[in-house]
Scaffold this active site. Structure first.
Site, PDB file in Angstrom:
ATOM      1  N   LYS A  53       3.320  28.946  67.261  1.00 18.08           N
ATOM      2  CA  LYS A  53       4.448  29.693  67.837  1.00 18.08           C
ATOM      3  C   LYS A  53       3.928  30.736  68.820  1.00 18.08           C
ATOM      4  O   LYS A  53       4.496  30.923  69.904  1.00 18.08           O
ATOM      5  CB  LYS A  53       5.257  30.363  66.715  1.00 18.08           C
ATOM      6  CG  LYS A  53       6.010  29.345  65.864  1.00 18.08           C
ATOM      7  CD  LYS A  53       6.534  29.918  64.565  1.00 18.08           C
ATOM      8  CE  LYS A  53       7.105  28.795  63.696  1.00 18.08           C
ATOM      9  NZ  LYS A  53       7.471  29.231  62.346  1.00 18.08           N
ATOM     10  N   GLN A  97       8.037  34.577  58.609  1.00 11.85           N
ATOM     11  CA  GLN A  97       7.418  33.289  58.282  1.00 11.85           C
ATOM     12  C   GLN A  97       7.432  33.068  56.768  1.00 11.85           C
ATOM     13  O   GLN A  97       6.982  33.917  56.010  1.00 11.85           O
ATOM     14  CB  GLN A  97       5.977  33.269  58.816  1.00 11.85           C
ATOM     15  CG  GLN A  97       5.262  31.958  58.619  1.00 11.85           C
ATOM     16  CD  GLN A  97       5.840  30.822  59.466  1.00 11.85           C
ATOM     17  OE1 GLN A  97       6.191  31.003  60.624  1.00 11.85           O
ATOM     18  NE2 GLN A  97       5.959  29.649  58.879  1.00 11.85           N
ATOM     19  N   ASP A 120      15.301  32.287  63.996  1.00  9.96           N
ATOM     20  CA  ASP A 120      15.300  31.070  63.180  1.00  9.96           C
ATOM     21  C   ASP A 120      16.704  30.506  62.968  1.00  9.96           C
ATOM     22  O   ASP A 120      16.858  29.380  62.515  1.00  9.96           O
ATOM     23  CB  ASP A 120      14.737  31.428  61.799  1.00  9.96           C
ATOM     24  CG  ASP A 120      13.437  30.733  61.527  1.00  9.96           C
ATOM     25  OD1 ASP A 120      13.098  29.822  62.293  1.00  9.96           O
ATOM     26  OD2 ASP A 120      12.781  31.096  60.541  1.00  9.96           O
TER      27      ASP A 120
END
Ligand code: NAP
Length: 293
Positions: A53, A97, A120
Site C-alpha cells: 500500500k 491494518q 477501507d
C-alpha cells in the site's frame, strides 16, 4: 479459453487516472492527498500488505502519513492516534491494518475512524450508505471486483450472481454491490446445503470463502464468469486462491487469476477512496464515480 480478468493491468490503468486527478489538483495549488496506514504489532503478512500500500501511494503521489505502533500499545493510545489523524487536515484516508495484536478489540477502534476518512470503506456508517445506495467510500475488495467485471464488459442486469462467503469484509458488501447493479444475488456460506447446485446456477460466481482450492469444475456452469477473491500461501511456495484455476479456466467465460486478479484491485480501490476524499475536501472534480459502485 476464458478471458483473464487481469487485476494488475486494470489497477495500473486506475493508478494513471488517479495521477491525472492528483496532478490537476496540485496544479491548482492544492496540497497532495494523504493516507495514514496505521499498523499495530508485527503480524508478518500485514507487513507485506502495508508495504504494498505504501509503495502504491508513493507511485501516484499520495503522501504516506501512517505509523507503526508496537504490539504492546494500549487501546487508549491507539484510539488517541486515530483521533489525531481524524483531526489532521493533511489526512484524507485512514486505514487500521488488521489483524490487531491479541488483546486489542478492533470494533471500537474501527468505529473511531472519521467515516469520511474511512479509506477501507468498512465503517458501519459507510456500510449503511452502501446498503441505502448513498455516496461514500466503498469497501475496497468488492469495489475492486465490480471494476474488474465492468472492465471486462460483464453485464449484470438480470443476471444470476452467487457470492460464496458472507463476511463483512467481502461477501456482504459484494452481494449489495451486485444487487445494486441489478443482478439477482444469492449468498452462500458454510451452512449452505448443496453448494455446487447453487453455484452452478450462477452467471457470475464470486468466491470469497477463504478455503484453498474449494471451488472446482463441478461448481461452475460452462460459460460463467468466475472471480476468485481467496488468497493463500501454498506450503510449497507461491499463492493460490479458493478456485482450482486449471480446472475452471477451460469452462469459464472469464476468470480472475491468483495472484494478479482481485489482490491488486483492493489496493487500487484504497487509493481511489483516498483520492475521492481528498478531491471532495477541496471541491475538485474527480470523475471517478464509475469506480464507486
Ligand atoms: P472470512 O471472514 O473467513 O469469511 C469466509 C466466509 O466464507 C464465511 O462467510 C464462511 O461462512 C464462508 N465459508 C467458509 N467455508 C465455506 C464453505 N465450505 N462453503 C461455503 N462457504 C464457506 O474470510 P474473508 O475475510 O471474507 O476472506 C475470504 C478470502 O478472501 C480469504 O482467503 C482472504 O484471504 C481473501 N481476501 C482477499 C483479499 C484480496 O485483496 N484479494 C481481500 C480480502 C480477503 P460462515 O459465515 O458460515 O462461517
Amino acid at each position: 479459453m476464458a478471458t483473464l480478468l487481469d487485476g494488475r493491468r486494470l489497477a495500473a490503468a486506475i493508478e494513471q487516472r488517479l495521477q491525472t486527478v492528483i496532478a490537476a489538483g496540485r496544479a491548482a495549488g492544492v496540497r497532495p492527498p494523504g493516507l495514514a496506514v496505521l499498523r499495530v504489532g508485527d503480524d508478518p503478512a500485514s507487513g507485506v500488505y502495508v508495504a504494498n500500500k505504501e509503495k502504491a501511494c508513493a507511485r501516484i503521489g499520495i503522501e504516506n502519513l501512517g505509523a507503526h505502533l508496537t504490539g504492546d500499545t494500549p487501546a487508549a493510545a491507539v484510539l488517541e492516534r486515530i483521533e489525531a489523524l481524524n483531526a489532521d487536515p493533511r489526512v484524507d484516508g485512514i486505514l487500521l491494518q488488521l489483524p490487531l495484536p491479541a488483546g486489542l478489540e478492533e470494533g471500537p477502534l474501527l468505529a473511531a475512524i472519521d467515516p469520511d476518512k474511512d479509506a477501507d470503506g468498512l465503517h458501519t456508517l459507510n456500510l449503511g450508505r452502501l446498503l441505502k445506495g448513498e455516496p461514500g467510500p466503498r469497501s475496497c475488495t468488492p469495489a475492486g471486483v465490480m471494476a474488474l467485471l465492468a472492465e471486462a464488459g460483464v453485464a449484470l442486469r438480470g443476471q444470476r450472481a452467487v457470492v460464496v462467503g458472507r463476511s463483512i469484509l467481502v461477501g456482504q458488501p459484494m452481494a449489495l454491490m451486485l444487487q445494486a447493479a441489478d443482478a439477482t444475488v444469492s449468498v452462500a456460506h458454510s451452512r449452505t446445503a448443496d453448494l455446487a447446485a447453487l453455484t452452478r446456477q450462477a452467471d457470475v460466481l464470486v468466491v470469497a470463502a477463504g478455503r484453498p482450492g474449494m471451488v472446482g469444475a463441478e461448481h461452475v456452469r460452462p460459460g460463467a464468469v468466475v472471480v476468485d477473491v481467496g488468497i493463500h500461501r501454498r506450503p510449497e511456495g507461491g499463492l493460490c486462491g479458493d478456485v482450482r484455476f486449471d480446472e475452471v479456466e477451460p469452462i469459464a467465460r472469464a476468470i480472475s487469476p491468483v495472484p494478479g486478479g482481485v489482490g491488486p484491485m483492493t489496493v487500487a480501490m484504497l487509493l481511489v477512496n483516498t483520492v475521492v476524499s481528498w478531491a471532495s475536501r477541496h471541491g475538485l472534480i474527480h470523475g471517478l464515480d464509475d469506480l464507486l459502485p
